[in-house]
Design a protein around this motif. Structure first.
Motif, PDB file in Angstrom:
ATOM      1  N   VAL A  40      50.041  27.576  20.405  1.00  0.00           N
ATOM      2  CA  VAL A  40      50.186  28.912  19.818  1.00  0.00           C
ATOM      3  C   VAL A  40      51.464  29.007  18.992  1.00  0.00           C
ATOM      4  CG1 VAL A  40      50.595  31.344  20.392  1.00  0.00           C
ATOM      5  CG2 VAL A  40      48.767  30.089  21.534  1.00  0.00           C
ATOM      6  N   LEU A  41      52.527  28.377  19.461  1.00  0.00           N
ATOM      7  CA  LEU A  41      53.789  28.412  18.719  1.00  0.00           C
ATOM      8  C   LEU A  41      53.760  27.489  17.499  1.00  0.00           C
ATOM      9  CD1 LEU A  41      56.350  28.380  21.655  1.00  0.00           C
ATOM     10  CD2 LEU A  41      55.846  30.282  20.130  1.00  0.00           C
ATOM     11  N   ALA A  42      53.073  26.368  17.581  1.00  0.00           N
ATOM     12  CA  ALA A  42      53.095  25.375  16.504  1.00  0.00           C
ATOM     13  C   ALA A  42      52.185  25.738  15.340  1.00  0.00           C
ATOM     14  CB  ALA A  42      52.697  24.007  17.052  1.00  0.00           C
ATOM     15  N   VAL A  43      51.059  26.384  15.577  1.00  0.00           N
ATOM     16  CA  VAL A  43      50.096  26.661  14.506  1.00  0.00           C
ATOM     17  C   VAL A  43      50.700  27.478  13.366  1.00  0.00           C
ATOM     18  CG1 VAL A  43      47.948  27.876  13.961  1.00  0.00           C
ATOM     19  CG2 VAL A  43      48.024  26.286  15.873  1.00  0.00           C
ATOM     20  N   PRO A  44      51.410  28.577  13.622  1.00  0.00           N
ATOM     21  CA  PRO A  44      51.998  29.315  12.481  1.00  0.00           C
ATOM     22  C   PRO A  44      53.022  28.487  11.708  1.00  0.00           C
ATOM     23  CG  PRO A  44      52.043  30.659  14.469  1.00  0.00           C
ATOM     24  CD  PRO A  44      51.619  29.285  14.870  1.00  0.00           C
ATOM     25  N   ILE A  45      53.763  27.622  12.379  1.00  0.00           N
ATOM     26  CA  ILE A  45      54.756  26.792  11.701  1.00  0.00           C
ATOM     27  C   ILE A  45      54.051  25.812  10.775  1.00  0.00           C
ATOM     28  CG2 ILE A  45      56.507  24.997  12.048  1.00  0.00           C
ATOM     29  CD1 ILE A  45      57.175  26.474  14.710  1.00  0.00           C
ATOM     30  N   VAL A  46      53.014  25.145  11.271  1.00  0.00           N
ATOM     31  CA  VAL A  46      52.270  24.182  10.453  1.00  0.00           C
ATOM     32  C   VAL A  46      51.600  24.880   9.278  1.00  0.00           C
ATOM     33  CG1 VAL A  46      50.302  22.601  10.454  1.00  0.00           C
ATOM     34  CG2 VAL A  46      51.947  22.550  12.336  1.00  0.00           C
ATOM     35  N   GLN A  47      51.026  26.057   9.495  1.00  0.00           N
ATOM     36  CA  GLN A  47      50.393  26.784   8.399  1.00  0.00           C
ATOM     37  C   GLN A  47      51.402  27.142   7.322  1.00  0.00           C
ATOM     38  OE1 GLN A  47      48.512  30.035  10.449  1.00  0.00           O
ATOM     39  NE2 GLN A  47      46.553  28.961  10.566  1.00  0.00           N
ATOM     40  N   THR A  48      52.613  27.528   7.713  1.00  0.00           N
ATOM     41  CA  THR A  48      53.649  27.869   6.745  1.00  0.00           C
ATOM     42  C   THR A  48      54.043  26.650   5.927  1.00  0.00           C
ATOM     43  OG1 THR A  48      54.489  29.583   8.194  1.00  0.00           O
ATOM     44  CG2 THR A  48      55.978  28.804   6.468  1.00  0.00           C
ATOM     45  N   VAL A  49      54.201  25.508   6.582  1.00  0.00           N
ATOM     46  CA  VAL A  49      54.588  24.290   5.883  1.00  0.00           C
ATOM     47  C   VAL A  49      53.488  23.873   4.914  1.00  0.00           C
ATOM     48  CG1 VAL A  49      55.032  21.825   6.179  1.00  0.00           C
ATOM     49  CG2 VAL A  49      56.137  23.485   7.675  1.00  0.00           C
ATOM     50  N   GLN A  50      52.235  23.899   5.348  1.00  0.00           N
ATOM     51  CA  GLN A  50      51.140  23.476   4.498  1.00  0.00           C
ATOM     52  C   GLN A  50      50.971  24.395   3.297  1.00  0.00           C
ATOM     53  OE1 GLN A  50      47.848  23.367   7.209  1.00  0.00           O
ATOM     54  NE2 GLN A  50      48.202  21.230   7.740  1.00  0.00           N
ATOM     55  N   ALA A  51      51.261  25.652   3.421  1.00  0.00           N
ATOM     56  CA  ALA A  51      51.010  26.610   2.350  1.00  0.00           C
ATOM     57  C   ALA A  51      52.210  26.818   1.440  1.00  0.00           C
ATOM     58  CB  ALA A  51      50.584  27.945   2.952  1.00  0.00           C
ATOM     59  N   SER A  52      53.281  26.037   1.631  1.00  0.00           N
ATOM     60  CA  SER A  52      54.501  26.338   0.900  1.00  0.00           C
ATOM     61  C   SER A  52      54.501  25.863  -0.551  1.00  0.00           C
ATOM     62  CB  SER A  52      55.709  25.749   1.633  1.00  0.00           C
ATOM     63  OG  SER A  52      55.647  24.341   1.614  1.00  0.00           O
ATOM     64  N   GLY A  53      53.773  24.840  -0.907  1.00  0.00           N
ATOM     65  CA  GLY A  53      53.836  24.311  -2.258  1.00  0.00           C
ATOM     66  C   GLY A  53      52.475  24.217  -2.912  1.00  0.00           C
ATOM     67  N   ALA A  54      52.468  23.589  -4.085  1.00  0.00           N
ATOM     68  CA  ALA A  54      51.220  23.365  -4.816  1.00  0.00           C
ATOM     69  C   ALA A  54      51.306  21.992  -5.462  1.00  0.00           C
ATOM     70  CB  ALA A  54      51.017  24.442  -5.881  1.00  0.00           C
ATOM     71  N   SER A  55      50.161  21.346  -5.632  1.00  0.00           N
ATOM     72  CA  SER A  55      50.145  20.057  -6.303  1.00  0.00           C
ATOM     73  C   SER A  55      48.848  19.905  -7.082  1.00  0.00           C
ATOM     74  CB  SER A  55      50.313  18.913  -5.304  1.00  0.00           C
ATOM     75  OG  SER A  55      49.220  18.872  -4.412  1.00  0.00           O
ATOM     76  N   ALA A  56      48.882  18.992  -8.044  1.00  0.00           N
ATOM     77  CA  ALA A  56      47.709  18.698  -8.861  1.00  0.00           C
ATOM     78  C   ALA A  56      47.820  17.254  -9.320  1.00  0.00           C
ATOM     79  CB  ALA A  56      47.637  19.634 -10.069  1.00  0.00           C
ATOM     80  N   ALA A  57      46.693  16.687  -9.693  1.00  0.00           N
ATOM     81  CA  ALA A  57      46.663  15.322 -10.213  1.00  0.00           C
ATOM     82  C   ALA A  57      45.712  15.279 -11.400  1.00  0.00           C
ATOM     83  CB  ALA A  57      46.224  14.346  -9.132  1.00  0.00           C
ATOM     84  N   ALA A  58      46.005  14.392 -12.341  1.00  0.00           N
ATOM     85  CA  ALA A  58      45.146  14.220 -13.513  1.00  0.00           C
ATOM     86  C   ALA A  58      45.254  12.775 -13.977  1.00  0.00           C
ATOM     87  CB  ALA A  58      45.554  15.171 -14.635  1.00  0.00           C
ATOM     88  N   GLN A  59      44.177  12.290 -14.561  1.00  0.00           N
ATOM     89  CA  GLN A  59      44.134  10.918 -15.031  1.00  0.00           C
ATOM     90  C   GLN A  59      43.950  10.874 -16.540  1.00  0.00           C
ATOM     91  OE1 GLN A  59      41.363   8.443 -12.953  1.00  0.00           O
ATOM     92  NE2 GLN A  59      41.523   6.776 -14.425  1.00  0.00           N
ATOM     93  N   SER A  60      44.654   9.938 -17.171  1.00  0.00           N
ATOM     94  CA  SER A  60      44.494   9.669 -18.599  1.00  0.00           C
ATOM     95  C   SER A  60      44.485   8.152 -18.742  1.00  0.00           C
ATOM     96  CB  SER A  60      45.635  10.277 -19.397  1.00  0.00           C
ATOM     97  OG  SER A  60      45.495   9.964 -20.765  1.00  0.00           O
ATOM     98  N   GLY A  61      43.375   7.616 -19.208  1.00  0.00           N
ATOM     99  CA  GLY A  61      43.263   6.160 -19.295  1.00  0.00           C
ATOM    100  C   GLY A  61      43.361   5.573 -17.904  1.00  0.00           C
ATOM    101  N   ASP A  62      44.241   4.597 -17.729  1.00  0.00           N
ATOM    102  CA  ASP A  62      44.413   4.000 -16.405  1.00  0.00           C
ATOM    103  C   ASP A  62      45.658   4.532 -15.684  1.00  0.00           C
ATOM    104  OD1 ASP A  62      46.271   2.769 -18.005  1.00  0.00           O
ATOM    105  OD2 ASP A  62      45.795   0.734 -17.374  1.00  0.00           O
ATOM    106  N   LEU A  63      46.160   5.677 -16.123  1.00  0.00           N
ATOM    107  CA  LEU A  63      47.335   6.303 -15.500  1.00  0.00           C
ATOM    108  C   LEU A  63      46.925   7.567 -14.762  1.00  0.00           C
ATOM    109  CD1 LEU A  63      50.449   6.428 -15.144  1.00  0.00           C
ATOM    110  CD2 LEU A  63      50.500   7.800 -17.235  1.00  0.00           C
ATOM    111  N   LEU A  64      47.306   7.635 -13.507  1.00  0.00           N
ATOM    112  CA  LEU A  64      47.085   8.828 -12.692  1.00  0.00           C
ATOM    113  C   LEU A  64      48.445   9.463 -12.439  1.00  0.00           C
ATOM    114  CD1 LEU A  64      45.240  10.630 -10.896  1.00  0.00           C
ATOM    115  CD2 LEU A  64      45.791   9.081  -9.020  1.00  0.00           C
ATOM    116  N   LEU A  65      48.596  10.736 -12.818  1.00  0.00           N
ATOM    117  CA  LEU A  65      49.848  11.461 -12.594  1.00  0.00           C
ATOM    118  C   LEU A  65      49.625  12.529 -11.542  1.00  0.00           C
ATOM    119  CD1 LEU A  65      51.109  11.876 -16.256  1.00  0.00           C
ATOM    120  CD2 LEU A  65      52.029  10.369 -14.500  1.00  0.00           C
ATOM    121  N   GLU A  66      50.585  12.641 -10.635  1.00  0.00           N
ATOM    122  CA  GLU A  66      50.539  13.664  -9.586  1.00  0.00           C
ATOM    123  C   GLU A  66      51.793  14.511  -9.707  1.00  0.00           C
ATOM    124  OE1 GLU A  66      51.219  13.733  -4.900  1.00  0.00           O
ATOM    125  OE2 GLU A  66      49.542  12.469  -5.514  1.00  0.00           O
TER     126      GLU A  66
END
Length: 147
Positions: free
Chosen positions: A29-55
């Motif tokens: 019960v104590l750990a779930v809100p902490i993990v949810q906060t950590v998981q929801a804190s940022g954003a990321s994306a990835a895209a590929q051009s040719g043989d290069l993948l950028l994240e």
């Protein structure tokens, strides 16, 4: 978490299995809100051009100051040595930008900036131009949503 561990040890030592179960449930019960906060804190994306993948990752992905990381990989998943790399961000909805972001090299396939400042929340388009082997340049666009 330390208190839950100590309580579990005491309950195990005294032979009270119900206490162990209660300590385990309390820990979850104590750990779930902490993990949810950590998981929801940022954003990321990835895209590929040719043989290069950028994240691209942005933390905390909100209006104001953010930390930004850019990683380059080849299609096999190995780190791709990035040469000269530029990154610009724009908020098309409000006609802001492009804002050129100064990045520093943090490794052969890693760039970062600790002070990426965004004046507005909403969708930001990131245009990345990265030079790779054979002095070839690849360009990708990514969109990240800022809170």
């Amino acid at each position: 978490v330390v208190a839950v561990g100590a309580a579990s040890w005491i309950f195990i030592e005294t032979g009270r299995p119900i206490g162990v179960l209660a300590a385990l449930v309390a820990g979850i019960v104590l750990a779930v809100p902490i993990v949810q906060t950590v998981q929801a804190s940022g954003a990321s994306a990835a895209a590929q051009s040719g043989d290069l993948l950028l994240e691209l990752s942005l933390d905390p992905a909100q209006r104001g100051s953010n930390e930004l990381h850019l990683y380059g990989f080849d299609v096999s998943g190995a780190g791709a040595a990035l040469g000269s790399t530029t990154l610009a961000a724009e908020h098309e909805e409000w006609d802001v930008g492009p804002l050129e972001l100064d990045m520093v090299r943090a490794g052969p396939n890693h760039f970062l900036t600790n002070q990426a400042d965004f004046p507005l929340s909403g969708p930001w388009k990131f245009r990345i131009a990265a030079e790779i082997r054979d002095e070839r340049s690849e360009t990708v666009d990514m969109v990240l949503e800022l809170r």
